[in-house]
Every structure is written in C-alpha cells, then in structure tokens.
Design a protein around this motif. Sequence first.
Motif, short mmCIF file in Angstrom:
data_model
loop_
_atom_site.label_atom_id
_atom_site.label_comp_id
_atom_site.label_asym_id
_atom_site.label_seq_id
_atom_site.Cartn_x
_atom_site.Cartn_y
_atom_site.Cartn_z
N ALA A 1 44.54 -36.14 55.53
CA ALA A 1 44.14 -35.22 56.58
C ALA A 1 44.07 -33.80 56.08
O ALA A 1 43.32 -32.98 56.59
N ALA A 2 44.85 -33.44 55.08
CA ALA A 2 44.84 -32.06 54.57
C ALA A 2 44.99 -32.08 53.06
O ALA A 2 46.07 -31.85 52.53
N PRO A 3 43.94 -32.38 52.35
CA PRO A 3 44.04 -32.45 50.89
C PRO A 3 44.43 -31.13 50.27
O PRO A 3 45.10 -31.07 49.27
N ALA A 4 44.00 -30.04 50.90
CA ALA A 4 44.33 -28.71 50.38
C ALA A 4 45.13 -27.97 51.44
O ALA A 4 44.74 -27.98 52.61
N GLN A 5 46.24 -27.40 51.05
CA GLN A 5 47.11 -26.70 52.00
C GLN A 5 46.39 -25.46 52.53
O GLN A 5 46.05 -24.56 51.77
N PRO A 6 46.16 -25.41 53.85
CA PRO A 6 45.48 -24.23 54.39
C PRO A 6 46.43 -23.04 54.45
O PRO A 6 47.64 -23.20 54.33
N ALA A 7 45.86 -21.92 54.63
CA ALA A 7 46.66 -20.70 54.76
C ALA A 7 47.48 -20.78 56.04
O ALA A 7 47.02 -21.27 57.06
N VAL A 8 48.71 -20.32 55.98
CA VAL A 8 49.63 -20.38 57.12
C VAL A 8 49.66 -19.03 57.80
O VAL A 8 49.85 -17.99 57.16
N ASP A 9 49.48 -19.06 59.12
CA ASP A 9 49.54 -17.84 59.91
C ASP A 9 51.00 -17.50 60.16
O ASP A 9 51.67 -18.14 60.96
N GLU A 10 51.50 -16.50 59.45
CA GLU A 10 52.91 -16.13 59.57
C GLU A 10 53.10 -14.89 60.43
O GLU A 10 54.15 -14.27 60.41
N SER A 11 52.06 -14.57 61.21
CA SER A 11 52.17 -13.36 62.03
C SER A 11 53.27 -13.50 63.08
O SER A 11 54.05 -12.56 63.33
N ALA A 12 53.36 -14.69 63.71
CA ALA A 12 54.41 -14.89 64.72
C ALA A 12 55.78 -14.84 64.06
O ALA A 12 56.74 -14.30 64.62
N LEU B 1 61.03 -10.36 56.96
CA LEU B 1 60.66 -8.96 57.17
C LEU B 1 59.79 -8.42 56.05
O LEU B 1 59.12 -7.39 56.20
N ALA B 2 59.80 -9.16 54.92
CA ALA B 2 58.98 -8.71 53.79
C ALA B 2 57.55 -9.19 53.88
O ALA B 2 56.72 -8.88 53.03
N VAL B 3 57.24 -10.02 54.90
CA VAL B 3 55.86 -10.48 55.07
C VAL B 3 54.98 -9.27 55.34
O VAL B 3 55.33 -8.40 56.13
N PRO B 4 53.87 -9.18 54.65
CA PRO B 4 53.00 -7.99 54.83
C PRO B 4 52.65 -7.78 56.29
O PRO B 4 52.41 -8.74 57.02
N GLN B 5 52.67 -6.55 56.68
CA GLN B 5 52.35 -6.20 58.06
C GLN B 5 50.89 -6.48 58.33
O GLN B 5 50.03 -6.30 57.49
N ASN B 6 50.64 -6.97 59.54
CA ASN B 6 49.27 -7.23 59.97
C ASN B 6 48.65 -5.90 60.34
O ASN B 6 49.17 -5.17 61.18
N GLY B 7 47.56 -5.64 59.74
CA GLY B 7 46.91 -4.37 60.03
C GLY B 7 46.19 -4.36 61.35
O GLY B 7 45.68 -3.30 61.76
#
Length: 781
Positions: free
Chosen positions: A120-131, A165-171
């Motif tokens: 179902a997911a051969p390639a790991q998609p980007a994860v939305d870490e905004s939440a 907290l080190a996750v880049p801030q969403n612009g």
Amino acid sequence: MKSSLVAISAAVVVATLVTGLKDRAALQERFGLGSAGKPGPELMMMGRIKPTDASAGNPEFNAQLVADKIEAITSPSPPAPGAREPDAAAPQPAAPQTVAQPAPVTPPIVSAPPAPQQAAAPAQPAVDESALRYFASRGDKVRLQAEISRLQALYPNWVPPADPLAVPQNGDKQLEAMWQLYSDGRYAELRKAVADRQAADAGWQPPADLLDRLDVAEARARLVNASDLKQYATVVDIAAATPSLLTCSEVDVLWRVAEAFIQTERAQRGQDAYTYILKNCANPAERQATVEKASTLLAYQPMQALLTLERPAADGSKEFDAIRDNLTRRFMAEGNDDPKLVIAPDYIARLEKLAETGGRASDALLLGWYQLRRNNDADAEKWFRAARAKQDSAAASQGLALALIARKAPEEAEDVMFRWRADSEDATSTYLAATANLMALQPPADLAEDVLHRIATEVIARKYVPTAQQFGWYARSLNQFQTAARWFETALAWKPDDEPSAYGLVITREQLSDRKAVLDLQRAWAGRSSRITNLEDTSSLIPNAVTPPPEKGTLAAQQPAAQPTQNPPTEPLPAERRITLQPGSQVVVRAARPAMETVTVPRGPRQTRGCSTTIDAGQLKPADALSRGWCLMDINRPMEAISAFEAALQSPTRKVREDAAYGQSLAYLRAGLSGNAAVAATKAPQNRQRAAELQVAILADRALSAFDAGRYRETLIYLDQRAQLQQERIDLMVLRGYCYLNLKMYGDATRIFEAAAATGSRDAARGLADVRNVTHPDVND
C-alpha cells in the motif's frame, strides 16, 4: 511550499483510506452501527500502539523527557471546552491510557486488524508534523503523546523527533491561525477561515488532517448535544458515521453510546461497550467510573459479567473495592424492586455488616425491604426496627408497619404509623391498611378511647371504605347495633356498590326490627347479592355473629363516615335490659345476673317437652345431650343443663363440642358461677363473637357480685375491663355511678349520672337525686 503541502495531504488521505477500511465488518457486526449490505466506517484500533513501539524506532526518544522539557519552557494551558483530542479525527486515533497497556488487547466488539499491507505504501510519504509541533509549542503533553501514537499508526516507519520543539516552524501563518481555532474549539470560525482562504487562493487546499479533525470534532459536539437532550437514536447514528470516536481516548463518548444503546432497548450492545472499556482501557479512574455508570443502567446479572473483568491491585486487593459498598447498595435496591431477583449472599452479608457497624439507617432499610419483599417478616421487622432506632423516618415506620401487619400485630402498626400518616400517599395507605386490619381482629382488640377516636377521624378525613366497614363489624361485635348501622350506611354512601357493607347493614337493620329498611335494601340489591335478597329472619342470630369481614381493602383512600351515634336509644336494645337500682342510705342492687341478659343464644328449633323428666344425660348421644341442655336452659334448670352439656362435650364433632362448651358457660353464668363459666369456655375453641360475648358477660357478673359484697373499687375494675371490650350499657353506667357515690367520689358520680340521665334513664335520674341529697341535704329539705 504549496507542492509540498499537496504531497503531504495526499499521503495522509491515502493512509487514512487504507487504515479506515480494516475493521468495518467487525464494527457493524458487534457494535451494530452499520446497516446490512452497506459499507460503514470501522472502529479505529489506535489504542494498540505501545510506547515501546516508538522507542524501538528511535532509542534517543523519550516522551516523558520531552514532555518535561515542554513544561519547563512553556506555560501549559488547558484545552478549550470544545477542544478535541487530535486522535479523534485520525483514521486510527490512540488514547494515552491505551498507550500505557502492557500488551495489545483485541476488543470484543471488533475483530483484530489484518496484517499491514506492504504494497500500500512502497515509499514512505512525507509526514505532516505541524500538529505535533503545534501541541508541543502549547505544552499539551497529553495531545502530544496522542499525536505521536497516531502518526506511528499511520506511518509505521516514522520516527518521532527527539525534540518536537525543534521541528521547523511552519511559515504559513494563516494555517497556524486555523490550528489555533481548532484547538480553541471554534469550529464554525475555522470553517469560515478555510472557505475564505480557498476563495482568495484557488490553488490552496487545507491539510486533510485538519479537515478530518474538524469533521470528528463537530461530530463529537453533535453527539454530546444529542446525548444531553436524550436523543439516543441520534447518538447511535452519529457514532455509526464517526467510529473514530469509539476509542479509549474518547471514553466519555463510549459512555454516551452505551447509554444510548440501553435507552433504545439494546442493552446487550450497551453492555458490549462497557466491556470494551474494561478490556482495553487502562485509566483506573475511567474504569471505576465505567462500572459506576453501568450499574445505574444495567440490571444485576449483566453487572456481574462486567465485574468479572476486574483487575487485581498490586497490594492484592481488587480495583473496584472502593465502590463495592455502593454497588452492594444498588444491587440490594434492585432486589427490593424485583422480589424474584436473588441477590448473592456475599452482597447481603456485606450490607448486613455495614448496617451493624455503620451509622446509616438507609442500609438497614434496604435489608428490611429486601426481606419484606420475600415474606421474611421476622427478618424484615428486625432491620426496620434497627433503622428506626438510628433514625425514625416515614420509610422505616412504613416498613415496620407492613411487617407488623404481616405477623398480625396491626395495633402496634397503627401506633407506629400514626405520626407519619400524612407524610406521603404510601404512608397514608399503610396507616389506613393498619387501621382496617386492627378493626378486623378476632376477638376485637382492646382499644383505648383515644385510639378509636383518632382512627375514626382519619377514616372520615380520608373516606376510607375498608376501615369504615370494619367499624361496622366491630360495633356489631360489641352489640352496638345503631352505631354499626351508621358505619355501614356511611361506607355505602362512599361506595354504593360495596356489597359487604350492604350485607352488614341489612342484617343489622333486621336485628333492629327495621323491616322497611330491610325490604328497601333487598329491593336495591336484587340480582346483585343473593345473600341479601334471600335474607332469612335473623332474630335468632347472636348480636355479633356476622359474616367474617372481607379481605383487607386495598390501600386506596375512600370517604368519611358519619360519627358513631352519640345518643344511644332510650330503651335498651335486645339483650340489653337495665339493672334496677333502689337508692337509700346504702345503695342496693336488685337485678338478676346479666349473663343471659347480654347474650342471645344461637340454636336451632327444639322441643321443650322432652326435658321435663329427670334422666341421666350421660346415657344420651352427644347430639341429643346438647339438645337436652338447651331445653333445660329454656325451663331455667341450669344445673341440670351443665351436666347435659358436659355429656355433649364428648362428641367427636367439633361443632357440637363448641356449642356444648358455649352452652355450659351460659349455664354456669345463670347459676351465678362466673369462675366456672370461664373454665367451661376453654373446653372447646370459640369463635370471635362467642368469646367476646362470654368475656363481657363474665365481667358483668363479677362486677355485680363485687357490688353486692360492697367491694366498690373491685366493681369499678371489672366495669373498666368490660368497657374495653364493649361500650358500657346504661344500667352498668348507673352501677358505676353508685360505686362512685359509695366511695364518696361525688364529682365522678354526678358526671356519670348526668350522662346516663340524658338518655332518659330513670335509674340515673334517681342516682343524680341521691348525690344531691348527700352533698346538699339542706337544699332538698
């Protein structure tokens, strides 16, 4: 930036669809939230993610350390009232409680999810870490951990950052504002903000994660609102459309759905929901609250099944021990409502211990009602008395009164309930039932005047037919026929179709020789009561020989009786001949013994000629000896009658023995041997009427004997005892007055003579003149 957001959103949607289709069939089958033949959303399995899963992918990650760090650098603010758990909108949301489970548990209402499909997911998609970053920045440790579990469920290969907290801030400041609206529970404003931005920027699409969370949050709000409004069918429909709410992280929703199932007559599905919580959710407070909530909705037997899921505590106790006393009380209360329900002995023993050692009267009350409902009257009385000892209340008194009535002690029951008679409709009904049973006692109860008065007052106020009718029978048993007629008439005025009261009235009118009233009653009841229309001559009936009173009436209040007559007739009723008194320097009584004067003998037709000669009654058959005894009584040969009745006592027939003992007692009374009469009455059981008559006659005879011997105080004692059994006749009132006169109690003598003289008694008028001659000799010269 836009292309990156689009890719992330697409990946989230794909993952959501994959996981969202796993357990649909199991949910529909076990939770009943889908319809047959239609696909429905599944119950999400996010609760199976363990903290060890996260640490396995990243040895450096420590959720608690991160949480502590967040708390140190931020000021955590509580979520808004409408805020929702982030996992609620996720395809597989996870509750922090379930995350702490030592091992995954498959809920009974869903099937285990199939193995992950690698293709179902051969390639790991980007994860939305905004939440993730947003909750970390706000210091919300609970939602942070839930979000990590959710992302791990969606992306098994995803490794949470060591420092969120080190996750880049969403612009994207507008998107940040939208997340803020979601966190604050301002869902309508969030919808408007999304629509406004799409209108301004046609190429912008909101993150699928945000929309999913918004849908679930709004569904939760609708479900809670429907539950508060008791719209239970709507609760079930919303839960069916949003199964991601049915997880340990949303235990309040699970409680509401369980209640909705039970209130819509699907108790088994409600029990399944509670079972799911107890099998899969680990939060101790929520587990305990689950059992408490279930106990208010589920019956005793389903609750026993839930209690088997109790977990042992570290100290060897059980996790629900803190609420077991309250559960016991609830189960016993259910047993009180259902007399067929058998409560386990352990619960009964536990409540008995609480009642004995604690200070709560309610515990003893529960035991009392439980035993009373199962006809264990002695045990019920014990616990009701214990409850009253701790707190005299209407409930305790009512229960005790019912137990006393059951063991045929209505006199105490009336006394117990009198204080609480107006507390409630039930209390009033219980008091009136006690009065009806009290007035129906055989032989009649020895009631004080104030007790009779208060009972009559309540009967009048409540218009209660059963007790009014019993007053009629009671008055008949005391030879007060005018009073009895008035009570029967009053009962009929309140309830015209009360046949027992009509029958009591017709036989009373017959004995009063009121043929017109008898004929009127017979015409009125023609075709409705054969015993009234076919009434035979009752002149030979003993005054109080009546049909046994009907069963105690229902507890419904009825109507008031006219007060018993206050002016007895001037001329005495049958069997109420007056004693002639001749006043003088010493009061002298000249009267025959009253035994036969106060008792009408019931017997069939007989010939007086066969007893004129003297024969040995012992040579006769018992039945013939009985007939000879009555014959001898007719020609006033009581001593020979005593021997005849003695021979009849040898009969094997109970009725013959009863009549013989009764006749022998009368013969002894006529011979002036009241002591022997009392002994003879015990030779065979007597019915209520005969026993009362004999006792009254014996006491009257003893009073006369004591008066003849000048023992005036002893005379008063006998008169008082007789007055407790039967209203005092005018001739005996005069006798009482002369006792007071001889004892120089002039005030009492005057009061008695005046009351008797008011009825027209000449003897009483002479007694009043005698008092005046003694107290005011000069005035009368």
